[in-house]
Scaffold this motif. Sequence first.
Motif, PDB file in Angstrom:
ATOM      1  N   UNK A  29       0.833  -1.206   0.000  1.00 22.92           N
ATOM      2  CA  UNK A  29       0.000   0.000   0.000  1.00 22.92           C
ATOM      3  C   UNK A  29       0.873   1.263   0.000  1.00 22.92           C
ATOM      4  N   UNK A  30       1.981   1.235   0.754  1.00 16.88           N
ATOM      5  CA  UNK A  30       2.899   2.374   0.737  1.00 16.88           C
ATOM      6  C   UNK A  30       3.484   2.567  -0.659  1.00 16.88           C
ATOM      7  N   UNK A  31       3.763   1.476  -1.321  1.00 17.37           N
ATOM      8  CA  UNK A  31       4.318   1.527  -2.676  1.00 17.37           C
ATOM      9  C   UNK A  31       3.307   2.133  -3.651  1.00 17.37           C
ATOM     10  N   UNK A  32       2.032   1.781  -3.480  1.00 21.35           N
ATOM     11  CA  UNK A  32       0.990   2.338  -4.347  1.00 21.35           C
ATOM     12  C   UNK A  32       0.849   3.845  -4.128  1.00 21.35           C
ATOM     13  N   UNK A  33       0.922   4.265  -2.869  1.00 22.85           N
ATOM     14  CA  UNK A  33       0.844   5.706  -2.592  1.00 22.85           C
ATOM     15  C   UNK A  33       2.013   6.440  -3.246  1.00 22.85           C
ATOM     16  N   UNK A  34       3.211   5.892  -3.150  1.00 25.56           N
ATOM     17  CA  UNK A  34       4.375   6.516  -3.770  1.00 25.56           C
ATOM     18  C   UNK A  34       4.185   6.615  -5.280  1.00 25.56           C
ATOM     19  N   UNK A  49       1.296   6.747  -6.906  1.00 22.55           N
ATOM     20  CA  UNK A  49       0.271   7.777  -7.146  1.00 22.55           C
ATOM     21  C   UNK A  49       0.912   9.163  -7.165  1.00 22.55           C
ATOM     22  N   UNK A  50       1.714   9.447  -6.145  1.00 22.12           N
ATOM     23  CA  UNK A  50       2.339  10.770  -6.029  1.00 22.12           C
ATOM     24  C   UNK A  50       3.194  11.050  -7.259  1.00 22.12           C
ATOM     25  N   UNK A  51       3.990  10.080  -7.665  1.00 22.60           N
ATOM     26  CA  UNK A  51       4.910  10.300  -8.781  1.00 22.60           C
ATOM     27  C   UNK A  51       4.177  10.429 -10.099  1.00 22.60           C
ATOM     28  N   UNK A  52       3.078   9.703 -10.275  1.00 24.88           N
ATOM     29  CA  UNK A  52       2.299   9.840 -11.518  1.00 24.88           C
ATOM     30  C   UNK A  52       1.638  11.218 -11.599  1.00 24.88           C
ATOM     31  N   UNK A  72      -1.885  19.867  -4.334  1.00 26.05           N
ATOM     32  CA  UNK A  72      -1.955  19.387  -2.957  1.00 26.05           C
ATOM     33  C   UNK A  72      -2.450  17.950  -2.999  1.00 26.05           C
ATOM     34  N   UNK A  73      -1.634  17.028  -2.525  1.00 27.33           N
ATOM     35  CA  UNK A  73      -1.959  15.600  -2.544  1.00 27.33           C
ATOM     36  C   UNK A  73      -2.213  15.167  -1.106  1.00 27.33           C
ATOM     37  N   UNK A  74      -3.406  14.677  -0.842  1.00 28.76           N
ATOM     38  CA  UNK A  74      -3.819  14.336   0.513  1.00 28.76           C
ATOM     39  C   UNK A  74      -3.811  12.816   0.658  1.00 28.76           C
ATOM     40  N   UNK A  83     -13.442  10.519  -9.737  1.00 26.27           N
ATOM     41  CA  UNK A  83     -12.786   9.309  -9.249  1.00 26.27           C
ATOM     42  C   UNK A  83     -11.757   8.823 -10.254  1.00 26.27           C
ATOM     43  N   UNK A  84     -10.693   8.223  -9.732  1.00 25.18           N
ATOM     44  CA  UNK A  84      -9.660   7.670 -10.602  1.00 25.18           C
ATOM     45  C   UNK A  84      -8.961   6.524  -9.862  1.00 25.18           C
ATOM     46  N   UNK A  85      -8.140   5.800 -10.579  1.00 19.83           N
ATOM     47  CA  UNK A  85      -7.337   4.742  -9.981  1.00 19.83           C
ATOM     48  C   UNK A  85      -5.877   4.993 -10.317  1.00 19.83           C
ATOM     49  N   UNK A  86      -5.015   4.172  -9.779  1.00 17.80           N
ATOM     50  CA  UNK A  86      -3.595   4.320 -10.088  1.00 17.80           C
ATOM     51  C   UNK A  86      -3.355   4.152 -11.586  1.00 17.80           C
ATOM     52  N   UNK A  87      -4.142   3.301 -12.226  1.00 11.37           N
ATOM     53  CA  UNK A  87      -3.973   3.074 -13.658  1.00 11.37           C
ATOM     54  C   UNK A  87      -4.505   4.222 -14.504  1.00 11.37           C
TER      55      UNK A  87
END
Length: 803
Positions: free
Chosen positions: A608-613, A615-618, A702-704, A785-789
Amino acid sequence: MSIKINETKNQIENNTNETGSSALPMIRISVRNFVEFLLREGDIDDRRGTKDSVAAMQEGSRIHRKIQKKMGSAYQAEYPLRFVVSFDEYELGIEGRADGIIDDGEMAIPIIDEIKGMYQDVMAMEEPVPVHLAQAKCYAYIYANEYHFSKIAVQMTYCNLDSEEINRMTYQYEFAELEDWFLGLCQEYKKWSDFQISSRKERNESIKNLTFPFEFRPGQKKLAGAVYEVIRQKELLYIQAPTGSGKTIATIYPAVKAVGEELGEKIFYLTAKTITRTVAKDTFSLLLDRGLKSHVIEITAKDRICPLEERTCNPEQCPYARGFFTRINDALYEILHTRQLFTREFIEEMGEKYQLCPFELSLEIASWMDDIICDYNYVFDPNVYLKRFFAEGTRGGYIFLVDEVHNLVDRAREMYSEVIVKEEVLATKKWAKNYSKRLEKALEKINRIMLQMKKECDRLNYLQDIDEFLFSLMNVLSAFEKMFEEHPSLILPEDEKNFYFTLRNFLNLSEGLDENYQLYVDYDSKENFRVHMFCVNPRTVLQKCLNRAEATVYFSATLLPIQYYQRLLSQKDNPYAIYAESSFDFTKQKVLIGTDVSSKYKRRTASEFQRYAAYIEKIVECKKGNYMVFFPSYRFMEQVQEYMTCKNYSLIKQMRNMTESDRDAFLDEFDKKREESLVSLCVMGGIFSEGIDLTNDRLIGAIIVGTGLPQVSIEKEVLQNYFDDTLGEGFLYAYLYPGMNKVMQSAGRVIRTAQDVGVIALLDDRFLNRDYTNTFPREWKGAQACSLDTVEQTLRPFWESFE
């Protein structure tokens, strides 16, 4: 009764108008403030606390009532008295309540009784405290003047609050003697009231022609009109004022205009943050530049303005405290005539020039100001509030403008709650054995009571009755006061002094115990046993503060849901509330909700931490610029950071315990030109989540991360249980609403001006839940709404539309 007094006190003309002339403006002052201001002397010395002990005030009220009840039918308790002095251009009203007047209607010489309760040995007193006697003499003159007595007596009744021993001292005065003395004081005060009246006249004249300093933004005129109208009606107004509504000038300007029309006398602009005080100061400065003739002061906290490396407020260690009250009036009169805007820098300069404590000097200056910019504490905190304005318990023509009022819920809970720690009781008992057996014994009694409570508590236990505990605390406080009397040179060590103040505060707050409090015991992280007096709903105590004002305006950019704040910040039924219109074009703002991540504890895994990282980078990859990423905690931030690659962007992060210079250096990074993006990692609810303005392209995103819910704790459990029982909304009040406030504050760092373009990314699937979406501001209505993809393909078209 009123008199006319000309340039010398011997030229007196009787005036039969009992209440003063309605044609002249009136300045009012209490008898107590009148004599204390003119006759004060001595040093600042806080080694044992303030001049008015909380315990002494509580017990003093009880003793007053007890003595008054025993005084017989000729005794008239709490007798209201008022005297009006008519000067050429105004009237001075001196008023108060005598503790008692002994007059059966046939006495040739009536007696004014002044009752004072104290812990010191009153039987050893040979003469009264001078200001106490002066207060009684004022009442004596007013009463003798009104009922035409040629002689009158004053009885000083000193009562020991512990033993209830009474020492009475009686003095008799000729009326002519009293009149000469009293009118001399009036003449001495005249230069101060002259300053007040001339300043008021100049201020009101300047306000007549004062115009709004900008072109009105959409909705801003309506907002200013609502503020003016609620002041006119002497009511309370809640304003949800999104960024861009121009709330600071739209509240200050109509309040100033209302003062000019004598709908109020002083404006208190109250904030929780230094940056918002700066904005308010700049707004008043703008109006001063455009012709306003008000006197404005910014009050800075004692620790921040103290010139010493280590604050020590006593005459032995601080030259600024030595002789302060003896020297202050002459310096104050000169300082008041120097300017209109009294800033921190100027007050520090004057403190150095006159060798006066700059903090206490600022409070003295504030007494003569039209507009006061200060922290919430100075109005709402029972230990810090400005007694010079509010101690009389009556309205004083005040207008409260309360900015960023979402902060007041937690601040008020903190102000009106207190904790007694068993281990601190034992430590103080150990110290006390060398100074006072009585104090040692009283502390042992407290320890035994808490030991019994501890035996009945595994984790959390609610208390129903603490009368015995409170009575024992009163005995401890009485023993402290007796020890001070027996050891006059004793200075409490820091830990014992803190315990003493905690004890006083606990007893003070116990006077207001009601259904809005929860009493409970628990253990801290070190297994120390604690007794809590927790103000879960501060509405009642805050309402008592609001009653001191003619009108109050509560406003914030994050005052949603409004019902939550209405239920916690006042007792008003159906108070006025408006949603201010923003001037921003919110098509320039993109709000995203990440639906495939969550900050729930059970999902805090490496994946989950990896997915958040990711998201931020995308999100950062879609547009070069400066971004702030807000996390629920430092630990969560560090866990996500481990998976961030720092490819094509620079990374900075908020650190624990940052100094003011650290903070400034952090914000300076947003001004630097760079080839790559800047990603700053911050904590929700921290120093960078509100009160900062990174305008234009200094911040574009701003990323929450997560919903901002507070950590689970016993205190939150108590809150949840209370609001489940009272409203059936425990989770919302204890967790969701406070969390969403932090989310909205963090998100509000982007889009600060009409030219800004930016993205707000809410990364947690819970943001789709109705309880959460119901708290969204109007400006988030189009959240997508969106997803990582899909986040990149959702966001890129938005940025491309502005190229």
